[in-house]
Design a protein around this motif. Structure first.
Motif, PDB file in Angstrom:
ATOM      1  N   ASN A 267       0.810  -1.216   0.000  1.00 22.59           N
ATOM      2  CA  ASN A 267       0.000   0.000   0.000  1.00 22.59           C
ATOM      3  C   ASN A 267       0.844   1.267   0.000  1.00 22.59           C
ATOM      4  OD1 ASN A 267      -2.379  -1.467   0.043  1.00 22.59           O
ATOM      5  ND2 ASN A 267      -2.337  -1.631   2.261  1.00 22.59           N
ATOM      6  N   HIS A 268       2.153   1.126   0.144  1.00 21.82           N
ATOM      7  CA  HIS A 268       3.023   2.295   0.225  1.00 21.82           C
ATOM      8  C   HIS A 268       3.118   2.963  -1.149  1.00 21.82           C
ATOM      9  CE1 HIS A 268       6.035   4.765   2.147  1.00 21.82           C
ATOM     10  NE2 HIS A 268       6.728   4.688   1.033  1.00 21.82           N
ATOM     11  N   LEU A 269       2.901   4.244  -1.172  1.00 20.76           N
ATOM     12  CA  LEU A 269       2.929   4.999  -2.421  1.00 20.76           C
ATOM     13  C   LEU A 269       4.336   5.530  -2.678  1.00 20.76           C
ATOM     14  CD1 LEU A 269      -0.421   6.871  -1.831  1.00 20.76           C
ATOM     15  CD2 LEU A 269      -0.007   4.954  -3.375  1.00 20.76           C
ATOM     16  N   TYR A 270       4.895   5.191  -3.806  1.00 18.87           N
ATOM     17  CA  TYR A 270       6.288   5.533  -4.110  1.00 18.87           C
ATOM     18  C   TYR A 270       6.544   7.033  -4.110  1.00 18.87           C
ATOM     19  CZ  TYR A 270       4.903   6.775  -8.840  1.00 18.87           C
ATOM     20  OH  TYR A 270       4.319   7.376  -9.914  1.00 18.87           O
ATOM     21  N   PHE A 271       5.559   7.832  -4.459  1.00 19.61           N
ATOM     22  CA  PHE A 271       5.772   9.279  -4.504  1.00 19.61           C
ATOM     23  C   PHE A 271       5.627   9.935  -3.133  1.00 19.61           C
ATOM     24  CE2 PHE A 271       1.404   8.446  -5.877  1.00 19.61           C
ATOM     25  CZ  PHE A 271       0.667   9.227  -5.003  1.00 19.61           C
ATOM     26  N   LEU A 272       5.293   9.131  -2.138  1.00 20.86           N
ATOM     27  CA  LEU A 272       5.238   9.591  -0.744  1.00 20.86           C
ATOM     28  C   LEU A 272       6.094   8.659   0.102  1.00 20.86           C
ATOM     29  CD1 LEU A 272       1.420  10.299  -0.510  1.00 20.86           C
ATOM     30  CD2 LEU A 272       3.245  11.999  -0.541  1.00 20.86           C
ATOM     31  N   TRP A 273       7.310   8.410  -0.360  1.00 23.48           N
ATOM     32  CA  TRP A 273       8.199   7.446   0.287  1.00 23.48           C
ATOM     33  C   TRP A 273       8.460   7.757   1.752  1.00 23.48           C
ATOM     34  CZ3 TRP A 273       9.709  11.209  -3.039  1.00 23.48           C
ATOM     35  CH2 TRP A 273      10.596  12.160  -2.547  1.00 23.48           C
ATOM     36  N   ASP A 274       8.330   8.998   2.138  1.00 27.58           N
ATOM     37  CA  ASP A 274       8.662   9.402   3.499  1.00 27.58           C
ATOM     38  C   ASP A 274       7.432   9.545   4.399  1.00 27.58           C
ATOM     39  OD1 ASP A 274       7.938  11.502   1.847  1.00 27.58           O
ATOM     40  OD2 ASP A 274       9.275  12.952   2.770  1.00 27.58           O
ATOM     41  N   TYR A 275       6.273   9.115   3.900  1.00 24.17           N
ATOM     42  CA  TYR A 275       5.031   9.149   4.686  1.00 24.17           C
ATOM     43  C   TYR A 275       4.339   7.796   4.558  1.00 24.17           C
ATOM     44  CZ  TYR A 275       5.531  14.167   5.105  1.00 24.17           C
ATOM     45  OH  TYR A 275       6.001  15.421   5.402  1.00 24.17           O
ATOM     46  N   ASN A 276       3.654   7.406   5.588  1.00 26.81           N
ATOM     47  CA  ASN A 276       2.915   6.148   5.583  1.00 26.81           C
ATOM     48  C   ASN A 276       1.436   6.441   5.319  1.00 26.81           C
ATOM     49  OD1 ASN A 276       2.362   3.450   5.792  1.00 26.81           O
ATOM     50  ND2 ASN A 276       2.303   3.441   8.018  1.00 26.81           N
ATOM     51  N   LEU A 277       1.139   6.811   4.083  1.00 27.59           N
ATOM     52  CA  LEU A 277      -0.220   7.157   3.691  1.00 27.59           C
ATOM     53  C   LEU A 277      -0.721   6.162   2.657  1.00 27.59           C
ATOM     54  CD1 LEU A 277       0.182  11.025   3.276  1.00 27.59           C
ATOM     55  CD2 LEU A 277      -0.907   9.815   5.178  1.00 27.59           C
ATOM     56  N   THR A 278      -2.002   5.849   2.717  1.00 29.79           N
ATOM     57  CA  THR A 278      -2.620   4.946   1.763  1.00 29.79           C
ATOM     58  C   THR A 278      -3.250   5.744   0.626  1.00 29.79           C
ATOM     59  OG1 THR A 278      -4.783   4.993   2.835  1.00 29.79           O
ATOM     60  CG2 THR A 278      -3.189   3.357   3.654  1.00 29.79           C
TER      61      THR A 278
ATOM     62  N   ASN B 176       6.655  14.248  -7.728  1.00 29.57           N
ATOM     63  CA  ASN B 176       7.272  12.933  -7.539  1.00 29.57           C
ATOM     64  C   ASN B 176       6.595  11.763  -8.243  1.00 29.57           C
ATOM     65  OD1 ASN B 176       9.304  13.955  -5.754  1.00 29.57           O
ATOM     66  ND2 ASN B 176       7.710  14.153  -4.219  1.00 29.57           N
ATOM     67  N   ALA B 177       5.366  11.935  -8.687  1.00 34.10           N
ATOM     68  CA  ALA B 177       4.663  10.824  -9.336  1.00 34.10           C
ATOM     69  C   ALA B 177       4.977  10.787 -10.832  1.00 34.10           C
ATOM     70  CB  ALA B 177       3.155  10.950  -9.127  1.00 34.10           C
ATOM     71  N   ALA B 178       4.942   9.593 -11.382  1.00 34.13           N
ATOM     72  CA  ALA B 178       5.072   9.446 -12.833  1.00 34.13           C
ATOM     73  C   ALA B 178       3.882  10.136 -13.497  1.00 34.13           C
ATOM     74  CB  ALA B 178       5.094   7.968 -13.196  1.00 34.13           C
ATOM     75  N   TYR B 179       4.111  10.656 -14.687  1.00 26.03           N
ATOM     76  CA  TYR B 179       3.070  11.410 -15.388  1.00 26.03           C
ATOM     77  C   TYR B 179       1.756  10.636 -15.442  1.00 26.03           C
ATOM     78  CZ  TYR B 179       0.630  13.903 -19.056  1.00 26.03           C
ATOM     79  OH  TYR B 179      -0.319  14.591 -19.770  1.00 26.03           O
ATOM     80  N   GLU B 180       1.814   9.359 -15.773  1.00 27.96           N
ATOM     81  CA  GLU B 180       0.606   8.548 -15.878  1.00 27.96           C
ATOM     82  C   GLU B 180      -0.129   8.464 -14.549  1.00 27.96           C
ATOM     83  OE1 GLU B 180       3.728   7.262 -16.667  1.00 27.96           O
ATOM     84  OE2 GLU B 180       3.557   7.781 -18.784  1.00 27.96           O
ATOM     85  N   ASP B 181       0.609   8.482 -13.451  1.00 31.91           N
ATOM     86  CA  ASP B 181      -0.010   8.379 -12.129  1.00 31.91           C
ATOM     87  C   ASP B 181      -0.593   9.697 -11.646  1.00 31.91           C
ATOM     88  OD1 ASP B 181       0.541   5.679 -11.978  1.00 31.91           O
ATOM     89  OD2 ASP B 181       2.457   5.975 -10.960  1.00 31.91           O
ATOM     90  N   VAL B 182      -0.052  10.804 -12.140  1.00 32.03           N
ATOM     91  CA  VAL B 182      -0.575  12.120 -11.743  1.00 32.03           C
ATOM     92  C   VAL B 182      -2.077  12.166 -11.941  1.00 32.03           C
ATOM     93  CG1 VAL B 182      -0.643  14.573 -12.395  1.00 32.03           C
ATOM     94  CG2 VAL B 182       1.563  13.412 -12.100  1.00 32.03           C
ATOM     95  N   TRP B 183      -2.527  11.685 -13.093  1.00 36.82           N
ATOM     96  CA  TRP B 183      -3.937  11.815 -13.462  1.00 36.82           C
ATOM     97  C   TRP B 183      -4.818  10.760 -12.802  1.00 36.82           C
ATOM     98  CZ3 TRP B 183      -3.689  16.470 -14.439  1.00 36.82           C
ATOM     99  CH2 TRP B 183      -2.629  17.011 -15.146  1.00 36.82           C
ATOM    100  N   LYS B 184      -4.225   9.852 -12.083  1.00 33.01           N
ATOM    101  CA  LYS B 184      -5.005   8.918 -11.263  1.00 33.01           C
ATOM    102  C   LYS B 184      -5.490   9.608  -9.987  1.00 33.01           C
ATOM    103  CE  LYS B 184      -2.517   4.840 -12.852  1.00 33.01           C
ATOM    104  NZ  LYS B 184      -1.567   3.780 -12.474  1.00 33.01           N
ATOM    105  N   TYR B 185      -4.826  10.700  -9.627  1.00 32.44           N
ATOM    106  CA  TYR B 185      -5.136  11.406  -8.380  1.00 32.44           C
ATOM    107  C   TYR B 185      -5.658  12.817  -8.594  1.00 32.44           C
ATOM    108  CZ  TYR B 185      -2.601   7.589  -6.265  1.00 32.44           C
ATOM    109  OH  TYR B 185      -2.205   6.334  -5.888  1.00 32.44           O
TER     110      TYR B 185
END
Length: 87
Positions: A7-18, A44-53
């Motif tokens: 569940n760890h999000l790679y673009f928030l490597w320093d936080y434990n957020l889901t 920090n997110a890959a371009y493709e992942d930006v638009w998922k959020y």
């Protein structure tokens, strides 16, 4: 792999957020947290992942409030300009 690592999000490597935490922040009423999260995703997110959020109209609306490195801000400003948005 442990569930917490899955569940760890790679673009928030320093936080434990889901993923649910991220969506909660992005749709919450705390502007500081929302713009911080948007900045982290855009930086920090890959371009493709930006638009998922994020939604394009939200990025345009909040762009002046985002805090990113100058190079990242310039790259996103250029992209938005090419797409027809004046930010």
């Amino acid at each position: 792999m442990k569930p917490s690592q899955q569940n760890h999000l790679y673009f928030l490597w320093d936080y434990n957020l889901t993923v649910d935490d991220v969506h909660g922040i992005l749709h919450g009423t705390n502007e500081t947290e929302r713009t911080w999260m948007m900045s982290r995703i855009l930086t920090n997110a890959a371009y493709e992942d930006v638009w998922k959020y994020l939604k394009l109209e939200d990025v345009v609306r909040e762009f002046s409030k985002l805090r990113m490195r100058a190079q990242t801000t310039d790259a996103w400003r250029h992209a938005l300009s090419v797409w027809g948005y004046d930010v």
